[in-house]
Design an enzyme around this catalytic site. Structure first.
Site, PDB file in Angstrom:
ATOM      1  N   HIS A 156       0.693  -1.284  -0.022  1.00 46.92           N
ATOM      2  CA  HIS A 156      -0.125   0.069  -0.114  1.00 46.92           C
ATOM      3  C   HIS A 156       0.851   1.410   0.069  1.00 46.92           C
ATOM      4  CE1 HIS A 156      -3.927  -1.950   0.840  1.00 46.92           C
ATOM      5  NE2 HIS A 156      -3.100  -2.917   1.265  1.00 46.92           N
ATOM      6  N   ASP A 368       3.789   9.405  -1.037  1.00 49.39           N
ATOM      7  CA  ASP A 368       2.427   8.381  -0.665  1.00 49.39           C
ATOM      8  C   ASP A 368       2.228   7.341  -1.604  1.00 49.39           C
ATOM      9  OD1 ASP A 368       0.678   8.007   1.358  1.00 49.39           O
ATOM     10  OD2 ASP A 368      -0.244   9.997   1.354  1.00 49.39           O
TER      11      ASP A 368
END
Length: 475
Positions: A156, A368
């Site tokens: 992720h 991110d």
């Protein structure tokens, strides 16, 4: 067909009175319900001694299985290696990376413990889907115990190139662990490029025509497929939540306190990867360079505290406290506070209402994997009067959200220019940008992400002889 078995560091066992789960948890639960699946992971509790005991519970049509972890191992595994070593490494923050060999050994032990506890629960045709950086070695541990099921892995967070990953002691071993999976998924094309570079530079393995690599695991040659699967949200569900929350008491209180001022909103976990100090400086530069916004705009930053046991996070909070105080001290009026800074968690439905009320969504991580706040902000908007998303070029979401205003969060002056542009943007341009991004969100939902990943994993060949092995009985 077997079940889908999801494995994560923590297990989202539903409990009465808790807030509704986010879009990712909802998508995984829907997949598990449809397959009669199992969700396995850490209970969140520790034990002082003795071996792990697996606890089972069924809720909402899903089986959950959890284990407690040894107190010392959990500390080394989670706070030490996972979050002190791998988290900064994978976010390109080598200066913040700490390494302790004992923590690395605890990381291995916990992954082995997970594998030993999960194996007796598996049937031969189950499909295992392991999630995130805490559990990279788990498939290798399962293979060493004889597991022959299809096993997939999804990261992720970002996947950096080998020039970064090579800073990790024994990096090649961690990369080789990934070869135990049938499918490794990452968020973006950039992450996939980093992963391929790591295999090429770190292990001398190059992809075949289908984008897979071959390597030896537990004495056998295996093929691992590598793919990008950008994660989405429950777009329609979040849009509905935001419409309702816009009329809720919290959003109305916020709007009443704002008067006719415009709202800029940011909301995330307190973490050094999120670029929160840089964001504060960008807002300060807006007030300094564009004085027409003085007393006309308010910046609300929600930054829920996390990992308080790590000194870096405590230092970050002190820095944010100081920056918010400095900006307010320089620019506040007796009836206007430029920065509203909330250092605690806010309920998801309340945030949805705040997003809908905000003229600007400010999402500026330094790095991110994807960033679902950016997607939720867009989904929350009023189609007749949407706000503007300002997004870091280093967020995975920037790869597809071309209606956002992209910024480099390290440049406060450039961020101020984009904030000014967003606050002045005419309705026609706002709607055009929002509509394009919303179409993308409706197409790439969390449920579709899960379905696409599992479809690819379940299409991976499973040798006939592997189907005949005698599996441990399910409990």
């Amino acid at each position: 067909m077997g079940r889908v078995v999801v494995v994560s560091n923590r297990v989202a066992v539903p409990r009465r009175g808790e807030p509704a789960a986010g879009g990712l948890a909802v998508a995984l639960k829907d997949v598990l319900k449809s397959s009669g699946g199992l969700w396995f992971g850490w209970s969140g509790e520790t034990r002082k001694d003795g071996g792990p005991e697996t606890r089972r519970v069924r809720a909402g049509g899903i089986d959950y299985a959890t284990i407690d972890l040894n107190e010392q191992d959990q500390k080394g595994f989670y706070a030490g290696y996972s979050n002190g070593t791998l988290w900064p490494l994978f976010h390109f923050r080598l200066g913040l990376m700490e390494y302790d060999r004992k923590d690395a050994e605890a990381y291995r032990r916990v992954n082995r413990e997970f594998a030993q506890a999960l194996l007796p629960l598996l049937g031969p045709q189950d499909t295992v889907w392991i999630h995130d950086y805490q559990l990279i070695p788990m498939a290798a541990e399962l293979r060493a115990l004889g597991a022959k099921q299809r096993i997939g892995f999804f990261l992720h967070i970002p996947f950096p190139p080998f020039a970064v990953v090579s800073a990790l002691p024994d990096a090649e071993r961690l990369l080789r662990d990934l070869l135990a999976y049938d499918l490794v998924g990452v968020q973006t094309k950039s992450d996939l490029s980093g992963l391929l570079n790591c295999f090429a530079e770190g292990l001398g393995l190059f992809p075949d025509a289908m984008g897979g690599v071959r390597g030896e695991v537990a004495g056998q040659q295996r093929r691992t497929q590598l793919s990008a699967h950008p994660i989405g949200i429950d777009t329609r569900g979040f849009a509905t939540l935001a419409r309702k929350a816009a009329y809720g008491p919290e959003t109305q209180r916020l709007l009443n306190s704002m008067g006719d001022r415009s709202l800029i909103v940011g909301a995330e976990r307190l973490d050094y990867t999120k670029g929160l100090p840089h964001r504060m400086r960008g807002f300060g530069a807006l007030l300094a360079n564009f004085p027409e916004h003085l007393n006309r705009v308010t910046y609300l930053q929600v930054a829920a505290r996390s990992r308080n046991e790590v000194a870096t996070y405590r230092d970050l909070k002190r820095e944010l406290d100081s920056l918010a105080g400095r900006i307010n001290g320089d620019y506040a009026e007796f009836d206007w506070t430029p920065v509203r800074y909330v250092a605690r968690a806010v309920a998801r439905d309340t945030l949805a209402g705040f997003y809908r009320a905000a003229r600007v969504g400010l999402v500026t991580p330094l790095r991110d994997g994807m960033n679902l706040v950016a997607k939720e902000y867009v989904a929350a908007q009023d189609p007749e009067d949407p706000g503007v998303l300002i997004l870091s070029q280093f967020a995975g979401a920037a790869e597809a959200m071309d209606g956002a205003l992209l910024v480099n969060p390290l440049d406060a002056e450039a961020m101020a220019v984009q904030l000014d542009r967003a606050l002045k943007m005419p309705l026609g341009e706002r709607k055009e940008r929002w509509e394009g991004m919303m179409r993308g969100l409706e197409d790439q939902t969390a449920m579709r992400w899960a379905e696409n990943f599992l479809t690819e994993l379940e299409e991976m060949p499973l040798p006939e002889q592997d189907m005949m092995w005698s599996s441990p009985a399910r409990n």
